[in-house]
Design a protein around this motif. Structure first.
Motif, short mmCIF file in Angstrom:
data_model
loop_
_atom_site.label_atom_id
_atom_site.label_comp_id
_atom_site.label_asym_id
_atom_site.label_seq_id
_atom_site.Cartn_x
_atom_site.Cartn_y
_atom_site.Cartn_z
N GLU A 221 -7.13 -6.23 9.39
CA GLU A 221 -7.35 -7.10 10.39
C GLU A 221 -8.24 -8.72 9.27
N CYS A 222 -8.35 -8.89 8.22
CA CYS A 222 -9.35 -9.06 6.96
C CYS A 222 -8.50 -9.44 5.32
N THR A 223 -9.18 -10.62 5.06
CA THR A 223 -8.47 -10.74 3.56
C THR A 223 -8.74 -9.91 2.04
N LEU A 224 -10.35 -8.96 2.74
CA LEU A 224 -9.77 -7.98 1.93
C LEU A 224 -8.69 -6.88 1.47
N SER A 225 -8.89 -6.29 0.44
CA SER A 225 -7.51 -5.68 0.64
C SER A 225 -8.35 -3.77 0.22
N LYS A 226 -6.90 -2.92 0.61
CA LYS A 226 -7.78 -1.86 1.30
C LYS A 226 -8.43 -1.06 0.09
N VAL A 227 -8.47 -1.63 -1.80
CA VAL A 227 -9.34 -0.86 -2.04
C VAL A 227 -10.18 -0.97 -2.46
N ASN B 188 -10.93 9.37 8.28
CA ASN B 188 -11.30 9.87 6.66
C ASN B 188 -11.13 7.85 6.43
N ILE B 189 -11.95 7.78 5.19
CA ILE B 189 -12.24 6.37 4.69
C ILE B 189 -11.04 6.02 4.16
N ASP B 190 -9.99 6.58 3.79
CA ASP B 190 -8.74 5.76 3.94
C ASP B 190 -8.50 5.39 4.65
N ARG B 191 -8.06 6.23 6.00
CA ARG B 191 -8.05 5.72 7.69
C ARG B 191 -8.22 4.05 7.31
N LEU B 192 -10.17 4.23 7.47
CA LEU B 192 -10.75 2.71 7.84
C LEU B 192 -10.27 2.03 7.22
N SER B 193 -10.35 2.29 5.25
CA SER B 193 -10.74 1.06 4.51
C SER B 193 -8.81 0.82 4.99
N TYR B 194 -7.75 1.37 5.42
CA TYR B 194 -6.65 0.47 5.70
C TYR B 194 -6.72 -0.41 6.96
N GLU B 195 -7.36 0.19 8.30
CA GLU B 195 -7.09 -0.84 9.03
C GLU B 195 -7.77 -1.96 9.30
N ILE B 196 -9.38 -1.30 8.44
CA ILE B 196 -9.68 -2.72 8.53
C ILE B 196 -9.23 -3.99 7.40
N SER B 197 -8.96 -3.40 6.10
CA SER B 197 -7.95 -4.57 5.54
C SER B 197 -7.17 -4.94 6.51
N VAL C 250 -12.36 -2.37 1.10
CA VAL C 250 -12.58 -2.37 1.78
C VAL C 250 -13.07 -0.71 1.73
N LYS C 251 -12.09 0.00 1.01
CA LYS C 251 -13.25 1.45 0.63
C LYS C 251 -13.92 1.12 -0.73
N ALA C 252 -14.43 0.12 -1.20
CA ALA C 252 -15.44 0.45 -2.50
C ALA C 252 -16.45 0.35 -2.16
N VAL C 253 -16.23 -0.97 -0.87
CA VAL C 253 -17.73 -1.16 -0.16
C VAL C 253 -17.64 -0.32 0.74
N LEU C 254 -17.71 0.82 1.50
CA LEU C 254 -17.63 1.89 2.22
C LEU C 254 -18.16 3.16 1.67
N PHE C 255 -17.83 3.07 0.53
CA PHE C 255 -18.02 4.33 -0.83
C PHE C 255 -19.52 3.65 -1.03
N ALA C 256 -19.54 2.29 -1.39
CA ALA C 256 -21.04 2.07 -1.49
C ALA C 256 -21.84 1.98 -0.37
N LEU C 257 -21.77 1.89 0.60
CA LEU C 257 -22.62 1.79 1.63
C LEU C 257 -22.95 3.48 2.14
N GLY C 258 -22.35 4.41 1.66
CA GLY C 258 -22.65 5.20 1.72
C GLY C 258 -24.13 5.77 0.66
N GLU C 259 -23.53 5.57 -0.49
CA GLU C 259 -24.29 6.04 -1.50
C GLU C 259 -25.32 4.86 -1.20
N LYS C 260 -25.78 3.96 -1.02
CA LYS C 260 -27.10 3.05 -0.67
C LYS C 260 -27.61 3.51 0.54
#
Length: 133
Positions: A44-50, A33-42, A52-62
């Motif tokens: 591997e980069c300097t972004l926080s889980k929150v 789910n999006i929580d797991r993806l957000s955690y894994e991506i965060s 990353v989750k916001a970007v993925l959520f916005a991507l779905g809406e766009k």
């Protein structure tokens, strides 16, 4: 990692001679789910889980917004998304209307060249129920 498969018996009900065949079928080993993806991506980069989750959520809406506009959405290293639909045929073009003729909508996905090349190389598989992976 490996792809799990099972062997399934299928019958051909269309053919004159009703003959059964066996096929190999890929089996899902779970859902991410999006929580797991957000955690894994965060991790591997300097972004926080929150973030990353916001970007993925916005991507779905766009994605939904632009698909509703009839656009093809190209997410470069993932692939292209486009709306499609199944419709019934009519003898006259004038008989076709969206309300009467469109049976259902679906999403078409065309993987990127990167993913196509990755799939073409082949993946490791193992039979469902076996201990080796």
């Amino acid at each position: 990692m490996s792809i799990r498969y099972r062997i399934t018996k299928r019958s051909n009900n269309i053919a004159i001679e009703k003959k059964s065949n066996y096929i190999m079928q890929a089996v899902s080993t779970g859902t991410i789910n999006i929580d797991r993806l957000s955690y894994e991506i965060s991790n591997e980069c300097t972004l926080s889980k929150v973030d990353v989750k916001a970007v993925l959520f916005a991507l779905g809406e766009k994605l939904e917004f632009h698909l509703k506009e009839g656009k093809t959405v190209d997410i470069e290293n993932i692939g292209k998304f486009k709306i499609g639909f199944k419709s019934i045929a009519a003898e006259n073009a004038q008989d076709l209307t969206p309300k009467k003729s469109i049976v259902k909508y679906h999403l078409n996905f065309q993987p990127s060249v990167y993913i196509k090349r990755w799939l073409k190389k082949g993946l490791t598989t193992y039979k469902e129920g076996s201990t080796s992976k």
